[in-house]
Design a protein around this motif. Structure first.
Motif, PDB file in Angstrom:
ATOM      1  N   THR A   1      -1.980   6.737 -15.918  1.00  0.00           N
ATOM      2  CA  THR A   1      -1.587   6.788 -17.330  1.00  0.00           C
ATOM      3  C   THR A   1      -2.638   7.537 -18.148  1.00  0.00           C
ATOM      4  N   ILE A   2      -3.909   7.201 -17.920  1.00  0.00           N
ATOM      5  CA  ILE A   2      -4.982   7.903 -18.642  1.00  0.00           C
ATOM      6  C   ILE A   2      -4.955   9.392 -18.278  1.00  0.00           C
ATOM      7  N   TRP A   3      -4.809   9.657 -16.998  1.00  0.00           N
ATOM      8  CA  TRP A   3      -4.823  11.051 -16.538  1.00  0.00           C
ATOM      9  C   TRP A   3      -3.690  11.868 -17.158  1.00  0.00           C
ATOM     10  N   ARG A   4      -2.488  11.316 -17.176  1.00  0.00           N
ATOM     11  CA  ARG A   4      -1.342  12.080 -17.668  1.00  0.00           C
ATOM     12  C   ARG A   4      -1.415  12.306 -19.172  1.00  0.00           C
ATOM     13  N   LYS A   5      -2.128  11.417 -19.870  1.00  0.00           N
ATOM     14  CA  LYS A   5      -2.246  11.599 -21.317  1.00  0.00           C
ATOM     15  C   LYS A   5      -3.464  12.428 -21.689  1.00  0.00           C
ATOM     16  N   LYS A   6      -4.521  12.308 -20.883  1.00  0.00           N
ATOM     17  CA  LYS A   6      -5.795  12.934 -21.286  1.00  0.00           C
ATOM     18  C   LYS A   6      -6.202  14.119 -20.406  1.00  0.00           C
ATOM     19  N   HIS A   7      -5.627  14.208 -19.223  1.00  0.00           N
ATOM     20  CA  HIS A   7      -5.943  15.282 -18.271  1.00  0.00           C
ATOM     21  C   HIS A   7      -7.408  15.327 -17.850  1.00  0.00           C
ATOM     22  N   THR A   8      -8.111  14.237 -18.073  1.00  0.00           N
ATOM     23  CA  THR A   8      -9.487  14.103 -17.590  1.00  0.00           C
ATOM     24  C   THR A   8      -9.865  12.625 -17.648  1.00  0.00           C
ATOM     25  N   PHE A   9     -10.918  12.257 -16.900  1.00  0.00           N
ATOM     26  CA  PHE A   9     -11.493  10.912 -17.051  1.00  0.00           C
ATOM     27  C   PHE A   9     -12.881  11.008 -17.668  1.00  0.00           C
ATOM     28  N   GLU A  10     -13.425  12.219 -17.646  1.00  0.00           N
ATOM     29  CA  GLU A  10     -14.814  12.377 -18.071  1.00  0.00           C
ATOM     30  C   GLU A  10     -14.937  12.387 -19.588  1.00  0.00           C
ATOM     31  N   GLY A  11     -16.018  11.795 -20.048  1.00  0.00           N
ATOM     32  CA  GLY A  11     -16.339  11.852 -21.472  1.00  0.00           C
ATOM     33  C   GLY A  11     -15.479  10.973 -22.371  1.00  0.00           C
TER      34      GLY A  11
ATOM     35  N   PHE B   1       4.806 -12.364  -1.198  1.00  0.00           N
ATOM     36  CA  PHE B   1       4.360 -12.881  -2.487  1.00  0.00           C
ATOM     37  C   PHE B   1       4.247 -14.401  -2.415  1.00  0.00           C
ATOM     38  N   PHE B   2       3.022 -14.860  -2.185  1.00  0.00           N
ATOM     39  CA  PHE B   2       2.752 -16.300  -2.093  1.00  0.00           C
ATOM     40  C   PHE B   2       2.777 -16.953  -3.464  1.00  0.00           C
ATOM     41  N   GLU B   3       2.774 -16.122  -4.509  1.00  0.00           N
ATOM     42  CA  GLU B   3       3.046 -16.637  -5.849  1.00  0.00           C
ATOM     43  C   GLU B   3       3.946 -15.609  -6.505  1.00  0.00           C
ATOM     44  N   PRO B   4       4.853 -16.050  -7.374  1.00  0.00           N
ATOM     45  CA  PRO B   4       5.814 -15.095  -7.909  1.00  0.00           C
ATOM     46  C   PRO B   4       5.184 -14.095  -8.875  1.00  0.00           C
ATOM     47  N   SER B   5       5.596 -12.855  -8.769  1.00  0.00           N
ATOM     48  CA  SER B   5       5.289 -11.837  -9.773  1.00  0.00           C
ATOM     49  C   SER B   5       6.386 -10.799  -9.624  1.00  0.00           C
ATOM     50  N   THR B   6       7.494 -11.066 -10.299  1.00  0.00           N
ATOM     51  CA  THR B   6       8.683 -10.234 -10.125  1.00  0.00           C
ATOM     52  C   THR B   6       8.378  -8.779 -10.442  1.00  0.00           C
ATOM     53  N   ARG B   7       7.622  -8.574 -11.522  1.00  0.00           N
ATOM     54  CA  ARG B   7       7.301  -7.234 -11.981  1.00  0.00           C
ATOM     55  C   ARG B   7       6.593  -6.407 -10.899  1.00  0.00           C
ATOM     56  N   THR B   8       5.553  -6.971 -10.339  1.00  0.00           N
ATOM     57  CA  THR B   8       4.771  -6.234  -9.341  1.00  0.00           C
ATOM     58  C   THR B   8       5.578  -6.046  -8.056  1.00  0.00           C
TER      59      THR B   8
ATOM     60  N   HIS C   1      -1.736  -1.522 -22.096  1.00  0.00           N
ATOM     61  CA  HIS C   1      -1.633  -2.978 -21.935  1.00  0.00           C
ATOM     62  C   HIS C   1      -1.039  -3.212 -20.551  1.00  0.00           C
ATOM     63  N   PRO C   2      -1.608  -4.138 -19.765  1.00  0.00           N
ATOM     64  CA  PRO C   2      -1.076  -4.320 -18.411  1.00  0.00           C
ATOM     65  C   PRO C   2       0.296  -5.004 -18.381  1.00  0.00           C
ATOM     66  N   LEU C   3       0.754  -5.529 -19.489  1.00  0.00           N
ATOM     67  CA  LEU C   3       2.034  -6.242 -19.587  1.00  0.00           C
ATOM     68  C   LEU C   3       2.091  -7.433 -18.611  1.00  0.00           C
TER      69      LEU C   3
ATOM     70  N   GLN D   1       2.832   2.979 -18.359  1.00  0.00           N
ATOM     71  CA  GLN D   1       2.045   2.358 -17.276  1.00  0.00           C
ATOM     72  C   GLN D   1       2.945   1.770 -16.194  1.00  0.00           C
ATOM     73  N   VAL D   2       4.065   1.196 -16.630  1.00  0.00           N
ATOM     74  CA  VAL D   2       4.977   0.557 -15.677  1.00  0.00           C
ATOM     75  C   VAL D   2       5.510   1.592 -14.690  1.00  0.00           C
ATOM     76  N   LEU D   3       6.004   2.702 -15.258  1.00  0.00           N
ATOM     77  CA  LEU D   3       6.565   3.753 -14.419  1.00  0.00           C
ATOM     78  C   LEU D   3       5.467   4.391 -13.553  1.00  0.00           C
ATOM     79  N   ASN D   4       4.326   4.618 -14.161  1.00  0.00           N
ATOM     80  CA  ASN D   4       3.211   5.216 -13.416  1.00  0.00           C
ATOM     81  C   ASN D   4       2.776   4.329 -12.259  1.00  0.00           C
ATOM     82  N   GLY D   5       2.884   3.020 -12.458  1.00  0.00           N
ATOM     83  CA  GLY D   5       2.532   2.076 -11.402  1.00  0.00           C
ATOM     84  C   GLY D   5       3.401   2.277 -10.176  1.00  0.00           C
ATOM     85  N   LYS D   6       4.663   2.502 -10.388  1.00  0.00           N
ATOM     86  CA  LYS D   6       5.584   2.710  -9.263  1.00  0.00           C
ATOM     87  C   LYS D   6       5.195   3.976  -8.496  1.00  0.00           C
ATOM     88  N   TYR D   7       4.890   5.049  -9.215  1.00  0.00           N
ATOM     89  CA  TYR D   7       4.545   6.299  -8.530  1.00  0.00           C
ATOM     90  C   TYR D   7       3.220   6.187  -7.766  1.00  0.00           C
ATOM     91  N   MET D   8       2.265   5.490  -8.352  1.00  0.00           N
ATOM     92  CA  MET D   8       0.982   5.351  -7.656  1.00  0.00           C
ATOM     93  C   MET D   8       1.128   4.441  -6.432  1.00  0.00           C
TER      94      MET D   8
END
Ligand SMILES: [Zn+2]
Lengths: 139, 305
Positions: free
Chosen positions: B139-149, B45-52, B262-264, B285-292
């Motif tokens: 996050t979209i997938w787990r809430k909507k179960h699709t990306f289409e439409g 991390f050449f610049e700080p981003s503790t979260r990521t 929101h990306p926080l 989104q935060v938790l989903n980010g870790k799994y992805m």
């Protein structure tokens, strides 16, 4: 107006009218010790007006650079007064070490030793982008 | 050996595959607890981003791997003037995979060419941040179960928001998607996003200046921060700021199953009163980010369960 025939050399034909001098400079033709003829605004069936450059000497040309600057150019190689090779320029897939990325946020702006490199991302619109930051190259 | 520097480096079927792995990991965490045993992730991390950085490190630890690295340029050899190429080449000798964040755009391209191990772009200036987009997609997938439409509203700073540009690029690849861009005139979505991503695929979009006028249409509302320094004067900022704050009142006309993202980190663009609304998905989104990130690390290391 008649410009003398070349025995061994190169003729850059179908240069977009007005671009001849740019090409002269980019290929650094002023550094050659042979005759170089620049013909500007010659009549052309195909283009209306065109520029032509005749170089009275065989030389290596970076076709990628030439193709990037003016893809309509035809390069004729002359030997013993005859055209032995005719090559139609086209937009190159990559342009390496010629253009500079002008994005001040690009990594190339701080790491001077990196070679600037652009890739063709849209042939129809002739768009080149920096391989690092995706910034569009400006002609 | 492969690196991921941009979300579009991944095909749609690869995204499906990552989502499937992440969902399986959520359902069966034990199965994955040793898959990266003996492997090392370097976080450069050449610049700080503790979260990521913590998200990447947590992901690797949950896979049974280990982590090393630095969290800001001043504590690394970069402070002594070492190039990105040299730093990553050295680190590539120790680590099996690298997650890199750098303030300059395109720095991960240099790293990927030199490291000799896979490189994941963890954010390069305002350019790309593919793992944030992976978090958004799961996050979209787990809430909507699709990306289409889906009709996706994006609100706030659409000009400088790289997460917005990247999500548009990712979602534009799915059928039937529509976009609604909600922003002040000063922070409109850049024209190139429209000409590069939307127009070639004939994707419908509209640009509006308030969220109220489009709220009932939306399936997803992606909020971003409107920063004061983007405006020429304080008065404009104050005048516009409230327009782009999400409150329970504005949410009243939204669909029951719309999701708010929101990306926080947020400042005040989403009222804390929205947090308990079932439509609020930003902490997911935060938790989903870790799994992805974990799924991506597995894919690039070519390990399987
Ligand atoms: Zn660049």
């Amino acid at each position: 107006m008649i410009i003398g025939q070349i025995k061994d050399g190169i003729v850059l034909d179908h240069i977009t009218a007005g671009r001849g001098m740019d090409i002269y400079k980019i290929l650094e033709l002023e550094k050659l010790d042979c005759t170089v003829a620049m013909i500007e605004r010659a009549a052309s069936h195909k283009m209306g007006r065109k520029d032509i450059i005749k170089i009275d000497k065989d030389m290596d040309i970076d076709f990628d650079v030439l193709g990037y600057i003016d893809p309509g150019i035809t390069v004729n190689v002359i030997r013993d007064g005859e055209v032995v090779e005719r090559r139609q320029m086209e937009l190159p897939e990559r342009v390496v070490g010629v253009l500079k990325c002008k994005n001040p946020r690009c990594i190339t702006s701080v790491e001077q030793e990196l070679t600037h490199e652009f890739k063709l991302t849209d042939r129809a619109r002739q768009i080149y982008r920096c391989v690092y930051c995706d910034h569009i190259a400006s002609k | 050996m492969r690196s991921i520097l941009n979300i579009t480096d991944l095909s749609l079927s690869e995204l499906d595959e990552l989502i499937a792995t992440a969902e399986d990991m959520i359902a069966n965490p034990k199965k994955y607890s040793e898959v990266c045993h003996g492997k090392k992730l370097a976080t450069l991390f050449f610049e700080p981003s503790t979260r990521t950085r913590l998200s990447f490190e947590a992901a690797m630890l949950e896979l049974g791997g280990s982590v090393l690295g630095f969290s800001e340029a001043s504590s690394s050899s970069a402070a002594k003037g070492e190039s990105v190429a040299d730093t990553t080449r050295v680190v590539g000798c120790y680590a099996d995979i690298i997650a890199m964040r750098h303030p300059k755009e395109g720095a991960p391209v240099v790293a990927a060419r030199k490291a000799g191990v896979p490189v994941i772009n963890a954010g390069d200036g305002g350019h790309n941040h593919p793992t944030q987009t992976l978090a958004d997609l799961l996050t979209i997938w787990r809430k909507k179960h699709t990306f289409e439409g889906l009709t996706i509203g994006m609100c706030g700073d659409l000009k400088f928001g790289r997460t917005v540009h990247s999500l548009v690029g990712a979602m534009a690849r799915y059928a039937g998607v529509k976009f609604v861009f909600i922003s002040p005139e000063e922070l409109k979505i850049p024209q190139y996003v429209i000409t590069d991503e939307l127009e070639p695929r004939n994707i419908p979009y509209k640009e509006v200046s308030t969220m109220e006028e489009v709220m009932p249409e939306l399936d997803v509302l992606y909020m971003t921060r409107v920063q004061g320094e983007r405006f020429f004067n304080e008065a404009d900022y104050i005048r516009l700021r409230d327009t782009y704050i999400l409150t329970p009142e504005k949410l009243a006309t939204a669909k029951e199953d719309m999701i708010v993202m929101h990306p926080l980190p947020r400042v005040n663009e989403i009222s804390v009163k929205v947090d308990d609304d079932p439509r609020a998905a930003y902490f997911d989104q935060v938790l989903n980010g870790k799994y992805m990130r974990a799924a991506l690390i597995m894919k690039l290391l070519e390990v399987t369960v």
